[in-house]
Enzyme design. Structure first.
Site, PDB file in Angstrom:
ATOM      1  N   ARG A  44     -21.684  17.224 -39.014  1.00 29.00           N
ATOM      2  CA  ARG A  44     -22.196  18.505 -38.482  1.00 29.00           C
ATOM      3  C   ARG A  44     -21.110  19.577 -38.418  1.00 29.00           C
ATOM      4  O   ARG A  44     -21.386  20.745 -38.637  1.00 29.00           O
ATOM      5  CB  ARG A  44     -22.779  18.277 -37.082  1.00 29.00           C
ATOM      6  CG  ARG A  44     -24.066  17.486 -37.109  1.00 29.00           C
ATOM      7  CD  ARG A  44     -24.434  17.005 -35.738  1.00 29.00           C
ATOM      8  NE  ARG A  44     -23.341  16.234 -35.157  1.00 29.00           N
ATOM      9  CZ  ARG A  44     -23.347  15.703 -33.957  1.00 29.00           C
ATOM     10  NH1 ARG A  44     -24.398  15.858 -33.188  1.00 29.00           N
ATOM     11  NH2 ARG A  44     -22.322  15.015 -33.506  1.00 29.00           N
ATOM     12  N   LYS A 151     -22.890  -2.140 -39.435  1.00 31.04           N
ATOM     13  CA  LYS A 151     -23.326  -2.787 -38.205  1.00 31.04           C
ATOM     14  C   LYS A 151     -22.967  -1.904 -37.004  1.00 31.04           C
ATOM     15  O   LYS A 151     -22.071  -1.068 -37.133  1.00 31.04           O
ATOM     16  CB  LYS A 151     -22.711  -4.170 -38.090  1.00 31.04           C
ATOM     17  CG  LYS A 151     -21.210  -4.139 -37.811  1.00 31.04           C
ATOM     18  CD  LYS A 151     -20.713  -5.395 -37.194  1.00 31.04           C
ATOM     19  CE  LYS A 151     -19.458  -5.091 -36.455  1.00 31.04           C
ATOM     20  NZ  LYS A 151     -19.153  -5.649 -35.241  1.00 31.04           N
ATOM     21  N   HIS A 181     -18.111  -6.324 -43.252  1.00 31.51           N
ATOM     22  CA  HIS A 181     -16.845  -6.310 -43.999  1.00 31.51           C
ATOM     23  C   HIS A 181     -16.190  -7.690 -44.047  1.00 31.51           C
ATOM     24  O   HIS A 181     -15.364  -7.949 -44.899  1.00 31.51           O
ATOM     25  CB  HIS A 181     -15.895  -5.238 -43.457  1.00 31.51           C
ATOM     26  CG  HIS A 181     -15.250  -5.597 -42.165  1.00 31.51           C
ATOM     27  ND1 HIS A 181     -15.798  -5.270 -40.948  1.00 31.51           N
ATOM     28  CD2 HIS A 181     -14.118  -6.264 -41.889  1.00 31.51           C
ATOM     29  CE1 HIS A 181     -15.027  -5.738 -40.003  1.00 31.51           C
ATOM     30  NE2 HIS A 181     -13.992  -6.333 -40.531  1.00 31.51           N
ATOM     31  N   HIS A 243     -20.567 -11.107 -38.138  1.00 31.35           N
ATOM     32  CA  HIS A 243     -19.414 -11.696 -38.840  1.00 31.35           C
ATOM     33  C   HIS A 243     -19.368 -13.223 -38.762  1.00 31.35           C
ATOM     34  O   HIS A 243     -19.260 -13.917 -39.767  1.00 31.35           O
ATOM     35  CB  HIS A 243     -18.092 -11.215 -38.247  1.00 31.35           C
ATOM     36  CG  HIS A 243     -17.927  -9.734 -38.206  1.00 31.35           C
ATOM     37  ND1 HIS A 243     -18.424  -8.895 -39.166  1.00 31.35           N
ATOM     38  CD2 HIS A 243     -17.288  -8.931 -37.321  1.00 31.35           C
ATOM     39  CE1 HIS A 243     -18.102  -7.651 -38.863  1.00 31.35           C
ATOM     40  NE2 HIS A 243     -17.427  -7.649 -37.753  1.00 31.35           N
TER      41      HIS A 243
HETATM   42  N1  LIG Z   1     -14.573   2.646 -37.063  1.00 29.74           N
HETATM   43  C1  LIG Z   1     -14.619   1.367 -37.402  1.00 29.74           C
HETATM   44  O1  LIG Z   1     -13.598   0.681 -37.579  1.00 29.74           O
HETATM   45  C2  LIG Z   1     -15.960   0.699 -37.613  1.00 29.74           C
HETATM   46  C3  LIG Z   1     -15.984  -0.690 -37.856  1.00 29.74           C
HETATM   47  C4  LIG Z   1     -17.215  -1.312 -38.093  1.00 29.74           C
HETATM   48  C5  LIG Z   1     -18.373  -0.562 -38.089  1.00 29.74           C
HETATM   49  N2  LIG Z   1     -18.314   0.780 -37.825  1.00 29.74           N
HETATM   50  C6  LIG Z   1     -19.562   1.536 -37.865  1.00 29.74           C
HETATM   51  O2  LIG Z   1     -19.378   2.644 -38.739  1.00 29.74           O
HETATM   52  C7  LIG Z   1     -20.120   3.758 -38.300  1.00 29.74           C
HETATM   53  C8  LIG Z   1     -19.192   4.940 -38.079  1.00 29.74           C
HETATM   54  O3  LIG Z   1     -18.226   4.597 -37.116  1.00 29.74           O
HETATM   55  P1  LIG Z   1     -16.994   5.567 -36.770  1.00 29.74           P
HETATM   56  O4  LIG Z   1     -16.088   4.757 -35.925  1.00 29.74           O
HETATM   57  O5  LIG Z   1     -16.477   6.214 -37.985  1.00 29.74           O
HETATM   58  O6  LIG Z   1     -17.706   6.662 -35.833  1.00 29.74           O
HETATM   59  P2  LIG Z   1     -17.145   8.081 -35.382  1.00 29.74           P
HETATM   60  O7  LIG Z   1     -15.676   8.161 -35.532  1.00 29.74           O
HETATM   61  O8  LIG Z   1     -17.744   8.351 -34.047  1.00 29.74           O
HETATM   62  O9  LIG Z   1     -17.788   9.078 -36.440  1.00 29.74           O
HETATM   63  C9  LIG Z   1     -19.136   9.410 -36.455  1.00 29.74           C
HETATM   64  C10 LIG Z   1     -19.365  10.463 -37.514  1.00 29.74           C
HETATM   65  O10 LIG Z   1     -20.743  10.799 -37.538  1.00 29.74           O
HETATM   66  C11 LIG Z   1     -20.873  12.213 -37.619  1.00 29.74           C
HETATM   67  N3  LIG Z   1     -22.192  12.568 -37.078  1.00 29.74           N
HETATM   68  C12 LIG Z   1     -22.646  12.378 -35.824  1.00 29.74           C
HETATM   69  N4  LIG Z   1     -23.912  12.819 -35.726  1.00 29.74           N
HETATM   70  C13 LIG Z   1     -24.263  13.280 -36.948  1.00 29.74           C
HETATM   71  C14 LIG Z   1     -25.435  13.861 -37.468  1.00 29.74           C
HETATM   72  N5  LIG Z   1     -26.515  14.053 -36.707  1.00 29.74           N
HETATM   73  N6  LIG Z   1     -25.464  14.226 -38.772  1.00 29.74           N
HETATM   74  C15 LIG Z   1     -24.359  14.050 -39.568  1.00 29.74           C
HETATM   75  N7  LIG Z   1     -23.215  13.485 -39.123  1.00 29.74           N
HETATM   76  C16 LIG Z   1     -23.170  13.118 -37.828  1.00 29.74           C
HETATM   77  C17 LIG Z   1     -19.684  12.721 -36.798  1.00 29.74           C
HETATM   78  O11 LIG Z   1     -19.301  14.041 -37.108  1.00 29.74           O
HETATM   79  P3  LIG Z   1     -19.918  15.363 -36.413  1.00 29.74           P
HETATM   80  O12 LIG Z   1     -19.777  15.163 -34.942  1.00 29.74           O
HETATM   81  O13 LIG Z   1     -19.112  16.486 -36.973  1.00 29.74           O
HETATM   82  O14 LIG Z   1     -21.331  15.422 -36.849  1.00 29.74           O
HETATM   83  C18 LIG Z   1     -18.613  11.757 -37.298  1.00 29.74           C
HETATM   84  O15 LIG Z   1     -18.140  12.190 -38.552  1.00 29.74           O
HETATM   85  C19 LIG Z   1     -20.838   3.290 -37.042  1.00 29.74           C
HETATM   86  O16 LIG Z   1     -22.078   2.763 -37.446  1.00 29.74           O
HETATM   87  C20 LIG Z   1     -19.967   2.143 -36.537  1.00 29.74           C
HETATM   88  O17 LIG Z   1     -20.718   1.234 -35.763  1.00 29.74           O
HETATM   89  C21 LIG Z   1     -17.130   1.412 -37.599  1.00 29.74           C
END
Ligand SMILES: NC(=O)c1ccc[n+]([C@@H]2O[C@H](COP(=O)([O-])OP(=O)(O)OC[C@H]3O[C@@H](n4cnc5c(N)ncnc54)[C@H](OP(=O)(O)O)[C@@H]3O)[C@@H](O)[C@H]2O)c1
Length: 486
Positions: A44, A151, A181, A243
Site C-alpha cells: 500500500r 503459512k 520452506h 514443518h
Molecule cells: N518474515 C518471515 O521470516 C516469514 C517466515 C515464514 C512465513 N512468513 C509469512 O510471510 C508473509 C509475510 O510476512 P512478513 O514477515 O514479510 O510480513 P510484514 O513484514 O508484516 O509485511 C507485510 C507486507 O504486506 C503489505 N500489506 C499489508 N496489507 C496489504 C494490503 N492490503 N495490500 C497490499 N499489501 C499489503 C505490507 O506493506 P504496506 O503496509 O505498505 O501495505 C508489507 O509489505 C506472512 O504470511 C507470514 O506469515 C514470513
C-alpha cells in the site's frame, strides 16, 4: 514464450527483502530466470521503482555475503532493471486497478505467465482471492497463473478449511502453491534420496528394526520483536502443524514410485491419515509443553500468557510399517543451540556377544540426519576399543558432512529452490489442501488441550537449556531418552 511476471504482494515486508528478492537475484545470477522475467512489488505504501530497488538492495547484499558469496554491483544493477513497484491495496478493487493496467501494458493482447506471491498477512488471503477472482487474475491467458501462499494456513481445522475454500473460489487446486520452506531445504529433500536411492537402509526402515524416531528443531533465538504474532500461534502452530509433520511424512512414507507431485503427496497424506489422533482429555499423555523464562516480559506478550514456546509430542503411525514405533517430535525457542535433526534409533541386538560391564548399558545404533546447521549424516555404531587385555565396546560415528563433500558452493537457500519450482510448475515440494487439513486434525486436540481454561501452565525452562524436564519425562516413562542437542 509469453513474458513471465512475478508479482509479490507485500513487497515492503520482511520476507520480501530478507528471502524473496535475494533468492530471485541468486537465480538470476545463475542464469535460471527467463530473460524477459520481471518482478513487480505491490504494497500500500507509495514507492517509485527506484526507491523500491534501493530498499531491497542492502538485505540482498547481506544475504549474499552471509552465504559466503561475493557482491557484484554490475549483476545487481542488471537484476534491478527487472524490478518494478506498483502501489495498491490488494484487498480492494481500486487497489488492484494500477496493477491490472501495468500487466495489460506489459502483456499486450497475447497475455503472459504470472506467478502471484502473497507475502502478506494470511488474514488477507480470502479478501485478496476474492478481488483476484473479480479481476479475472486466475484466467490463463497466454500462460499459467499460479499463486504462492505462505503459512500459517489457518489457525485450526475450521479456519484452515475456510482458507482453502476461499482460494478455491478463485483458483484450481493445481494453481495453488502452499510453501513450507522446510521442504525446500536440501537436507529434508535428501531424506527421500537417502531412503530410496540406497538399498542399505530401506529393508531396516520399519518396526522390526527401528525402536523409535526422534525429530528435533531447536532454535537458539527467543521470540524477540515477534511476541505479538507468536503469542497467538505458539510453537505447536508455528513449527508442528506444517514443518515438523511434513518432516515426519518424509521419514515415514512409502516409496512413491515416481518423483511427481501427486505421487509424493498421495504417500504423504497416507502417513498423516494413519496417525492416531489424540483426544483432548488425554492429550497430556502425548505432549509436554514449556515456556522459556522471561517470555512473558517480551514485547507484545501478555504477563499471564500460557502460550508454549517449547513442545514435545509423541505420535503413532498406525500402519504395518510403523506399528508400535513412536515418533517423538520436539521444538522450542531460546534453547541451547540452533539444531535440527531426524534421529532413527534402531533396536538393540537381540543377544549380546560380549556382556556389558555391570552398571553400563549398550548404546544401540542410531542414525542422525542433521538438517541444520553442519548438515550431514551420522551413523553411530559400536567398535572394539583397541587394547590387548579384554574386550571393551565404544560407540563411534561414521560421518558425512555436506560442506566437506560438496565444496563448490553453499547449500542452496530453500526459497531459491521453491521459487524456481513454482515458476517451472513443479509442485512436488508444495503442500496440497488435504495435507493441510489432515495436519490440523492431528494438531487441533493437542493445541486445544494446552489452551483449555484448566490447562496447566507450561513448565518454565531456562533460556539456553535443552527444554523443560516434563519433555524428558515424556520419554522416560517409556524407558527412552532424548538424543543430545549438539
Ligand atoms: N518474515 C518471515 O521470516 C516469514 C517466515 C515464514 C512465513 N512468513 C509469512 O510471510 C508473509 C509475510 O510476512 P512478513 O514477515 O514479510 O510480513 P510484514 O513484514 O508484516 O509485511 C507485510 C507486507 O504486506 C503489505 N500489506 C499489508 N496489507 C496489504 C494490503 N492490503 N495490500 C497490499 N499489501 C499489503 C505490507 O506493506 P504496506 O503496509 O505498505 O501495505 C508489507 O509489505 C506472512 O504470511 C507470514 O506469515 C514470513
Amino acid at each position: 514464450m509469453p513474458p513471465l511476471t512475478i508479482i509479490i504482494f507485500g513487497a515492503s515486508g520482511d520476507l520480501t527483502s530478507r528471502k524473496l528478492i535475494p533468492a530471485l537475484f541468486h537465480l538470476d545470477m545463475a542464469g535460471l530466470l527467463p530473460d524477459d522475467a520481471n518482478i513487480v512489488g505491490v504494497a500500500r505504501r507509495p514507492f517509485s521503482n527506484d526507491a523500491f530497488r534501493s530498499s531491497v538492495e542492502p538485505m540482498t547484499r547481506e544475504a549474499m555475503l552471509s552465504m559466503g558469496e561475493s557482491w557484484f554491483p554490475g549483476a545487481w544493477n542488471r537484476f534491478a532493471k527487472r524490478l518494478f513497484y506498483v502501489a495498491g491495496d490488494a484487498t480492494t478493487t481500486e487497489g488492484l486497478q494500477h496493477l491490472t493496467e501495468f500487466l495489460q501494458k506489459r502483456e499486450g493482447t497475447t497475455g503472459g505467465q504470472r506467478l502471484y506471491y502473497l507475502s502478506v498477512s494470511p488474514d488477507l488471503y480470502p479478501q485478496i482471492a476474492a478481488r483476484f477472482g473479480e479481476a479475472g487474475y486466475e484466467k490463463e491467458i497466454g500462460g499459467f497463473r499460479r499463486v504462492v501462499i505462505e503459512k500459517p494456513f489457518g489457525h485450526n481445522l475450521e479456519t484452515g478449511r475456510a482458507v482453502n475454500k476461499s482460494l478455491h473460489a478463485c483458483f484450481r487446486e493445481d494453481q495453488i502453491y502452499r510453501i513450507d520452506h522446510y521442504l525446500g531445504k536440501e537436507t529434508v529433500q535428501n531424506i527421500l534420496i537417502f531412503r530410496f536411492a540406497n538399498t542399505m537402509f530401506e529393508p531396516l526402515w520399519n518396526h522390526q528394526y527401528i525402536d523409535h524416531v526422534q525429530i528435533t528443531a531447536a532454535e537458539k533465538v527467543p521470540v524477540g520483536k515477534r511476541g505479538g504474532y507468536y503469542n497467538d500461534s505458539g510453537v505447536l502452530r508455528d513449527m508442528f502443524q506444517s514443518h515438523l509433520l511434513q518432516v515426519v511424512t518424509m521419514v515415514a512414507m512409502e516409496n512413491p514410485g515416481r518423483y511427481t507431485a501427486d505421487r509424493l503427496r498421495n504417500e504423504k497424506i497416507k502417513v498423516l491419515e494413519a496417525m492416531k489422533i489424540s483426544k483432548v482429555e488425554d492429550a497430556f499423555n502425548n505432549i509436554a509443553v514449556g515456556q522459556y523464562d522471561g517470555y512473558r516480559n517480551e514485547e507484545g506478550v501478555p504477563k499471564d500468557s500460557k502460550t508454549p514456546t517449547y513442545a514435545a509430542i509423541r505420535l503413532e503411525i498406525d500402519n504395518g510399517r510403523w506399528s508400535n514405533v513412536p515418533f517423538y517430535v520436539r521444538s522450542g525457542k531460546s534453547m541451547r543451540s540452533r539444531y535440527s535433526e531426524v534421529s532413527i534409533q534402531f533396536r538393540c541386538p537381540p543377544h549380546m556377544l560380549i556382556p556389558m560391564p555391570p552398571g553400563e548399558t549398550l548404546e544401540c545404533n542410531h542414525l542422525s540426519l542433521i538438517l541444520q546447521p553442519n548438515e550431514g549424516i551420522r551413523l553411530n555404531f559400536q567398535t572394539k576399543v583397541p587394547e590387548v587385555d579384554g574386550t571393551r565396546l565404544q560407540a563411534r560415528d561414521l560421518a558425512f558432512d555436506y560442506r566437506d563433500a560438496f565444496t563448490e558452493r553453499a547449500l542452496p537457500e530453500a526459497y531459491e529452490r521453491l521459487l524456481l519450482d513454482a515458476i517451472m510448475g513443479e509442485a512436488t515440494l508444495f503442500m496440497r489442501n488435504d495435507e493441510i487439513e489432515q495436519a490440523w486434525e492431528i494438531m487441533d486436540p493437542l493445541i486445544a488441550a494446552t489452551e483449555a481454561a484448566n490447562a496447566p501452565q507450561p513448565e518454565v525452562y531456562a533460556p539456553g537449556s535443552d527444554g523443560p524436564k516434563c519433555a524428558d519425562a515424556l520419554l522416560a516413562k517409556e524407558g527412552r531418552k532424548w538424543q543430545k542437542i549438539r
